[in-house]
Design an enzyme around this catalytic site. Structure first.
Site, short mmCIF file in Angstrom:
data_model
loop_
_atom_site.label_atom_id
_atom_site.label_comp_id
_atom_site.label_asym_id
_atom_site.label_seq_id
_atom_site.Cartn_x
_atom_site.Cartn_y
_atom_site.Cartn_z
N GLU A 145 57.21 48.33 22.50
CA GLU A 145 57.89 49.61 22.47
C GLU A 145 57.13 50.51 23.43
O GLU A 145 56.03 50.95 23.13
CB GLU A 145 57.87 50.24 21.07
CG GLU A 145 58.59 51.58 21.04
CD GLU A 145 58.06 52.57 20.03
OE1 GLU A 145 58.83 53.41 19.56
OE2 GLU A 145 56.85 52.55 19.71
N ASP A 147 53.89 48.60 18.61
CA ASP A 147 54.24 50.00 18.39
C ASP A 147 53.53 50.89 19.42
O ASP A 147 52.32 50.73 19.65
CB ASP A 147 53.79 50.39 16.98
CG ASP A 147 54.31 51.74 16.56
OD1 ASP A 147 55.54 51.93 16.54
OD2 ASP A 147 53.49 52.63 16.25
C1 GLC Z 1 57.00 54.17 16.81
C2 GLC Z 1 57.76 53.73 15.59
C3 GLC Z 1 58.04 54.92 14.75
C4 GLC Z 1 56.73 55.53 14.33
C5 GLC Z 1 55.85 55.84 15.53
C6 GLC Z 1 54.43 56.07 15.11
O1 GLC Z 1 57.72 54.99 17.64
O2 GLC Z 1 58.91 53.03 15.97
O3 GLC Z 1 58.83 54.63 13.65
O4 GLC Z 1 56.96 56.71 13.63
O5 GLC Z 1 55.80 54.76 16.42
O6 GLC Z 1 53.82 54.89 14.69
#
Ligand code: GLC
Length: 565
Positions: free
Chosen positions: A291, A230
């Protein structure tokens, strides 16, 4: 671990409609061409009737994922959490939240998935913890300058209630919250790039590095095959925490933001080199998918250098307009940036943070960047679904890995009319309702035509489903050979059977500006028509089409796979 070659497990797999046995991927490099299914656990399947999906719910549906033909599932955070941000506020990284189940159930899930030839990826949230995490509670109870506070980013304010700097939270408002000082003294502030319930960790502190490696080890030792990371691009902040100088609430810097104070800092790469070394020490090696919202493909590729992460989501299709020329340009850019570091591209159309693509692709004259998060614009769902079917064939023909978001195989749309009182996304809450947020793509899955939550669970789900989802349920689509579900199944099986050499280059065919066409190695041609009129298909036998192909004409918003002559 169990997955070795095309042994007994693979042999027990059911034969697909095309008569092919789904291939079990080798131990090494399986992730380079994998199809991975994202399980948003809260909304996948509820086994106990509390309205939230759970581990046992996933266990009961593993057969569905096997039949879909995917290689792996990625489960969104299932840890103990106050759920201030759908579980991305983790209170304990080494356990399962009681609403989701138990560690024993999680171990059983991993074993059962493996026995079906499915790998299991979890979600690690290293940028921030929950305020309920033991470390943060200790930090609040400890004085400024203490070891406990140094695990987070605490700073004095600039006086008169002014935060340490001008950074903004991605979810809206300032990125700092003040905590009371002792004996009436001014308190310190802590950084939260997301909700205030998600304090950012201090990745310049070696204790944080060691702890997160240990968390990874904990799950790897239980047999977990890898992690989605994340906000991988956010871990390290500029040492001096300089002002940003603008009112910016986005998840990434823009082009030219080579020196953003908290996104995509060069120091993050050292962290991931350590993670890769740990993953490589396992047999079979464990894998990562990041991500990382960065402005260009070249920046993304830096996360994928040989000693760093295996893969990272390429958000090309989430951002690109539905035009053949634009799609081709984006695909070429991604492929060449990734090729320079020897990494596969990781394609995706949707996830739990963006408007579902059946809705996005049906938007009338929408700028794709706005369509990502904006709700309520006019959309033509029939067109959106037609394009979504075509997009699935495009994605599944591309070299690299593909991540599917639960429900896209049913053609689910964004639910745009949820009652405000039921919305839980902090984006909605923090914007005072001005931004609808992400609940509309997180509505529980419809499994059956009827029942209090269309088979999601024995009672109503945490968000209501549109009544029309009865007809989009798995049960309804099983019965319809032309359904989106059957299209996905066929496409995934064909991909596994005929396109396993996909980790290679494309040969582009020139069929006009509005037609995207390429030949893969070995032997399949993809043709996608984004124009408003039918176009002639090139020579080759038709393997699969996203719509009705009449003779040799490919209708608008339709894609086809042909054998290459
Ligand atoms: C990422 C996740 C999202 C979350 C954010 C904070 O972007 O995919 O759902 O709100 O991180 O952890």
């Amino acid at each position: 671990m169990i997955l070795r070659g095309a042994g007994g497990v693979a042999a027990r797999r059911p034969r697909g409609p095309e008569g092919s046995v789904r291939r079990m991927r080798g131990t090494h490099g399986w992730w380079r061409t994998a199809v991975v299914y994202q399980v948003y656990i809260r909304s996948f399947c509820d086994s106990d009737g509390d309205g939230l999906g759970d581990v046992d719910g996933i266990r009961g549906r593993l057969g569905y994922l096997r039949d879909l033909g995917v290689d792996a599932l990625w489960v969104n955070p299932w840890y103990p959490s106050p759920q201030a941000d759908g579980g991305y506020d983790v209170a304990d990284y080494r356990d399962i939240g009681p609403t989701f189940g138990t560690l024993e159930a999680a171990k059983a899930l991993i074993a059962e998935a493996h026995a079906l030839g499915l790998r299991v990826l979890l979600d690690v949230v290293p940028n921030h913890t929950s305020v309920a995490h033991a470390w943060f509670r200790e930090a609040l109870a400890s004085p400024p300058g203490s070891t406990a506070r140094d695990r987070y980013v605490f700073r004095p304010g600039r006086g008169a209630g002014e935060a340490p700097n001008d950074w903004r939270s991605v979810f809206g408002g300032p990125a700092w919250r003040e905590v009371p000082g002792a004996d009436g003294e001014p308190g310190e502030w802590y950084l939260h790039l997301f909700a205030p319930e998600q304090p950012d960790l201090n990745w310049r502190n070696p204790e944080v590095t060691a702890e997160m490696l240990d968390v990874l080890r904990f799950w790897f030792d239980l047999g977990v095959d890898g992690f989605r990371i994340d906000v991988a691009h956010g871990l390290v902040k500029h040492e001096d925490l300089p002002d940003l100088g603008r009112d910016d609430e986005v998840l990434m810097g823009g082009p030219g933001d080579e020196d953003h104070p908290h996104w995509d800092r060069p120091e993050v790469h050292e962290i991931f080199r350590g993670w890769r070394a740990l993953a490589d020490a396992y047999d079979p090696p464990r894998v990562f998918v990041a991500e990382a919202w960065v402005p260009t493909s070249d920046r993304l590729a830096q996360y994928l250098r040989p000693d760093e992460l295996h893969s990272a989501f390429d958000f090309t299709f989430i951002r690109a307009p539905w035009r053949a020329a634009a799609l081709r340009e984006a695909i070429e850019r991604s492929l060449s940036a990734h090729a320079r570091v020897g990494a596969p591209v990781t394609w995706t159309l949707s996830n739990h943070d963006v408007v579902r693509h059946a809705t996005r692709l049906g938007r009338l004259d929408a700028d794709p960047a706005t369509a990502l998060t904006a709700l309520g614009g006019p959309t033509d769902l029939a067109r959106g679904r037609r394009r979504a079917r075509a997009a699935a064939l495009l994605l599944l023909a591309l070299p690299g890995a593909v991540y599917l978001y639960q429900g896209e195989e049913l053609g689910l749309e964004e639910v745009e009319d949820l009652p405000d009182a039921l919305r839980q996304d902090p984006v909605f809450v923090r914007s005072g309702g001005a931004v609808a947020g992400r609940d509309g793509c997180r509505v529980p899955l419809p499994w059956t035509r009827s029942g209090p939550s269309l088979g999601f669970g024995p009672s109503r789900g945490w968000l209501p489903q549109p009544t029309s989802w009865s007809g989009r349920s798995v049960e309804a689509q099983e019965a319809d050979p032309d359904s989106m579900l059957h299209l996905y199944r066929r496409a995934i099986r064909l991909r596994q059977a005929h396109m396993t050499g996909l980790d290679s280059e494309l040969q582009w065919l020139e069929l006009g500006d509005d037609v995207l066409a390429f030949r893969t190695t070995p032997g399949v041609t993809l043709v996608l028509n984004t124009s408003a009129a039918a176009v002639p298909l090139p020579p080759g036998d038709l393997l699969l089409a996203s719509g009705v192909v009449d003779g040799a004409a490919l209708p608008p918003d339709t894609a086809a796979w042909l054998t290459s002559p």
